[in-house]
Scaffold this motif. Sequence first.
Motif, short mmCIF file in Angstrom:
data_model
loop_
_atom_site.label_atom_id
_atom_site.label_comp_id
_atom_site.label_asym_id
_atom_site.label_seq_id
_atom_site.Cartn_x
_atom_site.Cartn_y
_atom_site.Cartn_z
N UNK A 119 33.10 43.46 43.80
CA UNK A 119 33.45 43.04 42.44
C UNK A 119 33.52 44.24 41.50
N UNK A 120 32.50 45.09 41.56
CA UNK A 120 32.43 46.22 40.64
C UNK A 120 33.55 47.22 40.90
N UNK A 121 33.86 47.45 42.16
CA UNK A 121 34.90 48.42 42.50
C UNK A 121 36.28 47.91 42.09
N UNK A 122 36.54 46.64 42.33
CA UNK A 122 37.86 46.08 41.97
C UNK A 122 38.10 46.20 40.47
N UNK A 123 37.05 45.95 39.66
CA UNK A 123 37.22 46.07 38.20
C UNK A 123 37.61 47.48 37.80
N UNK A 124 37.16 48.49 38.55
CA UNK A 124 37.49 49.87 38.20
C UNK A 124 39.00 50.13 38.29
N UNK A 125 39.63 49.51 39.28
CA UNK A 125 41.05 49.76 39.50
C UNK A 125 41.95 48.75 38.79
N UNK A 126 41.50 47.48 38.74
CA UNK A 126 42.40 46.41 38.31
C UNK A 126 41.84 45.58 37.15
N UNK A 127 40.77 46.06 36.51
CA UNK A 127 40.15 45.38 35.37
C UNK A 127 39.65 43.98 35.80
N UNK A 128 39.14 43.24 34.82
CA UNK A 128 38.62 41.90 35.12
C UNK A 128 39.74 40.97 35.58
N UNK A 129 40.95 41.18 35.05
CA UNK A 129 42.08 40.35 35.45
C UNK A 129 42.32 40.45 36.96
N UNK A 130 42.21 41.64 37.48
CA UNK A 130 42.39 41.83 38.92
C UNK A 130 41.28 41.20 39.72
N UNK A 131 40.07 41.25 39.17
CA UNK A 131 38.93 40.65 39.86
C UNK A 131 39.11 39.14 40.01
N UNK A 132 39.57 38.48 38.94
CA UNK A 132 39.78 37.03 39.02
C UNK A 132 40.86 36.69 40.04
#
Length: 544
Positions: A503-516
């Motif tokens: 979760x934390x790594x994905x937010x670094x690249x794709x912001x919260x929108x990418x995480x969802x």
Amino acid sequence: MKKLLHKKIVIPVLAIAVFFSTTAFKTDFFEIAKQIEIFTTLFKELNMNYVDDTNPGNLMDTAIKSMLNDLDPYTQFYNEQDVEASRINNAGDYTGIGAKVLTLKDKLVIVEPYKNYAADKASLKAGDEIIKVDNVMVADFKDDAANLLQGAAGTEVNITYKRQGKTNTAKIIRESLEIKAVPHYSMVDDKTGYIVLRKFNEKASVETLGALRALKNQGATQLILDLRGNPGGLLNEAVNVTNIFVPKDQLVVTTKSKVKKYNKTYYTKRDAIDTEIPLVILIDGRSASASEIVSGALQDMDRAVVVGTRSFGKGLVQRPKPLTYGTQMKITISRYYTPSGRCIQALDYWNRDENGKATRVKKENYNAFKTRNGRPVFDGGGVQPDIEVASSKQTPITKAILNENLVFNFATGYYYNNQLEDLKGFEFSETDFKDFKDYLKTTGFNFETKTEKALTEAMAVAVEEELDGVVSSQYHNLSTAIEAYKSNAIDGNKVLLKSLLTDEIIKRYFYSEGLYTYYTANNPEIKKALSILNNPRQYASILR
């Protein structure tokens, strides 16, 4: 002079006497008046006679806040500066740099820059450590240094920050930012809608309703409402969100207090939007307050299946009270109860342990209640989901790792050492997990279990009683067993830790929108919710 001082002391006491004599509840006024007079006299003598100059305002601020520490953490005093900061924080919008910021002792850490807002436009990244704001060193600023970043939209702020050991500067143009209650909604598949409700501000029900209507227009015939990490907010909005799924005039929550006027019942006031759509609600250990009202009420009404892990357990209601000279107080005035009659408050602040810490209500002390269909539900420890996803449940070691920001810090290093362009192709591998374990060793991470602490204390008592020679071998064996557990605990929590790191790594690249977006295809709680919704017989059997 003495007569004048005496009047200054008596006047506030008389004012308080009038206050208490007009309240609806009975109290021991003489004891209260006595203690106020003692404190007033002490405060006067201290400020008049102490060897060094004192600051009466600071002394009183400390005294009041220390007194309130003996109550629950939600009953708080706000001096004039606190009131202004609270007004800004509760306004529903934030004028500043457009980023979530963590205040530490000597720096401000960017936790999450919001996509396309000021901090992001200035190329700030999660993990950046702000050490200077304009000409003010964060380490020298006594109040919350995050306030230095706030200001009118269009104004400029210059910051100095560290990134991966290098010092950089940036100029940021402040702008207004409205934090949405519903930051994301989408279709998980051709018939399942997914709504993330992040907080219960004044727009929570309107945004949830808008998301539901949009999803139904896209073909949604079943729904997942994600309340994970939602800390709560406005009670009325919790009622309004519940009202989307249940008819008018349904009891949602009751508040009970020793003050009669605070005893209230809250019913749905409007016609529902959809009373039939199959609904799964996701909760976790950070779902609190208003989130628990919604999930608890819909569970009690057998209107939704609740999936995830046990919620936080905040069953206390606060109300602001204006005081003199622009100060304020937020007071816990009542407890709230779900329609079945349960209060889900988990921590007992009024019966503390020997260290002064609030105790958790024990399972054997839970009381059983019934949903409308007769299903058993319990009070005392948050909302227990109908279907628990065990792999997502926090443990002492995962909590310790999160509290020390080790997942966050590892993700920062990962971001600067790895390229990631395709969200769908990302997987936190076994090699990555080994790197994380190696990283933990470099930090000197160690955590003390409650068992370990109790064992150490018991051994100290044994030494005092000169029994250490008798129990030393058993103590050694137990200590060895605990250390073995701790060394294996990281691997034992691999599934959850990999999920947190992902979760934390994905937010670094794709912001919260990418995480969802990633969640809708990979998250275990969403997968479980889908499996229930796609099996109508199972869905119905859970609610029966």
